[in-house]
Write a protein that holds these residues in place. Structure first.
Motif, PDB file in Angstrom:
ATOM      1  N   VAL A  69       0.864  -1.181   0.000  1.00  0.00           N
ATOM      2  CA  VAL A  69       0.000   0.000   0.000  1.00  0.00           C
ATOM      3  C   VAL A  69       0.899   1.229   0.000  1.00  0.00           C
ATOM      4  O   VAL A  69       1.780   1.353   0.851  1.00  0.00           O
ATOM      5  CB  VAL A  69      -0.933   0.015   1.225  1.00  0.00           C
ATOM      6  CG1 VAL A  69      -1.890   1.198   1.146  1.00  0.00           C
ATOM      7  CG2 VAL A  69      -1.700  -1.295   1.343  1.00  0.00           C
ATOM      8  N   ASP A  71       1.121   5.340   0.183  1.00  0.00           N
ATOM      9  CA  ASP A  71       0.341   6.465   0.704  1.00  0.00           C
ATOM     10  C   ASP A  71       1.286   7.615   1.003  1.00  0.00           C
ATOM     11  O   ASP A  71       2.312   7.419   1.646  1.00  0.00           O
ATOM     12  CB  ASP A  71      -0.369   5.989   1.981  1.00  0.00           C
ATOM     13  CG  ASP A  71      -1.264   7.023   2.636  1.00  0.00           C
ATOM     14  OD1 ASP A  71      -1.468   8.113   2.064  1.00  0.00           O
ATOM     15  OD2 ASP A  71      -1.770   6.721   3.728  1.00  0.00           O
ATOM     16  N   ARG A  75       3.073   7.135   8.030  1.00  0.00           N
ATOM     17  CA  ARG A  75       2.778   5.738   8.334  1.00  0.00           C
ATOM     18  C   ARG A  75       1.895   5.615   9.584  1.00  0.00           C
ATOM     19  O   ARG A  75       0.966   4.831   9.622  1.00  0.00           O
ATOM     20  CB  ARG A  75       4.098   4.975   8.525  1.00  0.00           C
ATOM     21  CG  ARG A  75       3.926   3.504   8.748  1.00  0.00           C
ATOM     22  CD  ARG A  75       5.328   2.860   8.853  1.00  0.00           C
ATOM     23  NE  ARG A  75       5.222   1.475   9.180  1.00  0.00           N
ATOM     24  CZ  ARG A  75       5.200   0.485   8.293  1.00  0.00           C
ATOM     25  NH1 ARG A  75       5.289   0.753   7.017  1.00  0.00           N
ATOM     26  NH2 ARG A  75       5.100  -0.761   8.700  1.00  0.00           N
ATOM     27  N   ALA A  80      -2.963   4.125   4.727  1.00  0.00           N
ATOM     28  CA  ALA A  80      -2.330   2.839   4.400  1.00  0.00           C
ATOM     29  C   ALA A  80      -2.578   1.820   5.505  1.00  0.00           C
ATOM     30  O   ALA A  80      -2.757   0.630   5.232  1.00  0.00           O
ATOM     31  CB  ALA A  80      -0.838   3.027   4.173  1.00  0.00           C
ATOM     32  N   SER A  84      -4.375  -1.723   4.929  1.00  0.00           N
ATOM     33  CA  SER A  84      -3.684  -2.932   5.398  1.00  0.00           C
ATOM     34  C   SER A  84      -4.559  -3.732   6.350  1.00  0.00           C
ATOM     35  O   SER A  84      -4.621  -4.970   6.256  1.00  0.00           O
ATOM     36  CB  SER A  84      -2.385  -2.559   6.110  1.00  0.00           C
ATOM     37  OG  SER A  84      -1.497  -1.947   5.228  1.00  0.00           O
ATOM     38  N   ARG A 101       3.740  -1.468   3.627  1.00  0.00           N
ATOM     39  CA  ARG A 101       3.304  -0.081   3.459  1.00  0.00           C
ATOM     40  C   ARG A 101       4.503   0.789   3.114  1.00  0.00           C
ATOM     41  O   ARG A 101       5.543   0.670   3.742  1.00  0.00           O
ATOM     42  CB  ARG A 101       2.668   0.459   4.741  1.00  0.00           C
ATOM     43  CG  ARG A 101       1.347  -0.189   5.078  1.00  0.00           C
ATOM     44  CD  ARG A 101       0.738   0.425   6.321  1.00  0.00           C
ATOM     45  NE  ARG A 101       1.453  -0.039   7.509  1.00  0.00           N
ATOM     46  CZ  ARG A 101       1.433   0.598   8.677  1.00  0.00           C
ATOM     47  NH1 ARG A 101       0.769   1.719   8.821  1.00  0.00           N
ATOM     48  NH2 ARG A 101       2.089   0.109   9.706  1.00  0.00           N
ATOM     49  N   CYS A 103       5.124   4.742   2.956  1.00  0.00           N
ATOM     50  CA  CYS A 103       4.506   6.014   3.314  1.00  0.00           C
ATOM     51  C   CYS A 103       5.564   7.111   3.352  1.00  0.00           C
ATOM     52  O   CYS A 103       6.758   6.845   3.233  1.00  0.00           O
ATOM     53  CB  CYS A 103       3.836   5.896   4.686  1.00  0.00           C
ATOM     54  SG  CYS A 103       2.534   4.651   4.743  1.00  0.00           S
TER      55      CYS A 103
END
Length: 138
Positions: A69, A71, A75, A80, A84, A101, A103
């Motif tokens: 993901v 974004d 974080r 994201a 998730s 993720r 981020c």
């Protein structure tokens, strides 16, 4: 397809890259980098965050068995994290690895362009997360 549905911008079989907005071109660039290493990345443009199109997300993850993901938010407490969590809740047994993720750095977004680029997710970092998720050392 109306705006409330996610759109698959690039089909793939090995990993799903989920993103929206300004990170979409970077995810597509990451998919190009991965393709050069024989990793087929599906890029899903979420387009709208509320309502979130869980169906398209879960269908893609069920096919690729891996997800990253992307974004531009931080974080911690990010969108994201929500995506998730939804993948873990709805498609846990489809996953072959944890959801990754990518981020932004947890700093105020700087004004200077080179510093902004260092703080925001970039294609190379997205590709590295995808390689790690699929267990490929490239």
């Amino acid at each position: 397809m109306d705006i409330s549905s996610a759109a698959v911008r690039r089909p793939g079989d090995d990993i799903t890259l989920l993103t929206y907005g300004g990170s979409l071109p970077k995810a597509l660039s990451a998919a190009d980098l991965l393709a050069a290493e024989d990793i087929s990345a599906e890029v899903v443009d979420l387009r709208t965050l509320r309502p979130l199109d869980d169906s398209t997300v879960m269908t893609s993850v069920a096919r690729t068995h891996h997800a990253v993901v992307v974004d531009e938010g931080w974080r911690t407490g990010s969108f994201a994290a929500e995506v998730s969590a939804r993948i873990t809740e709805q498609a846990f047994y489809e996953l072959d690895a944890p959801v990754a993720r990518v981020c932004s750095a947890e700093v105020p977004i700087p004004y200077a362009r080179h510093m902004e680029e260092a703080a925001l997710p970039q294609a190379e970092v997205i590709a590295a997360a995808a390689r790690e998720a699929v267990g490929h050392r490239g």
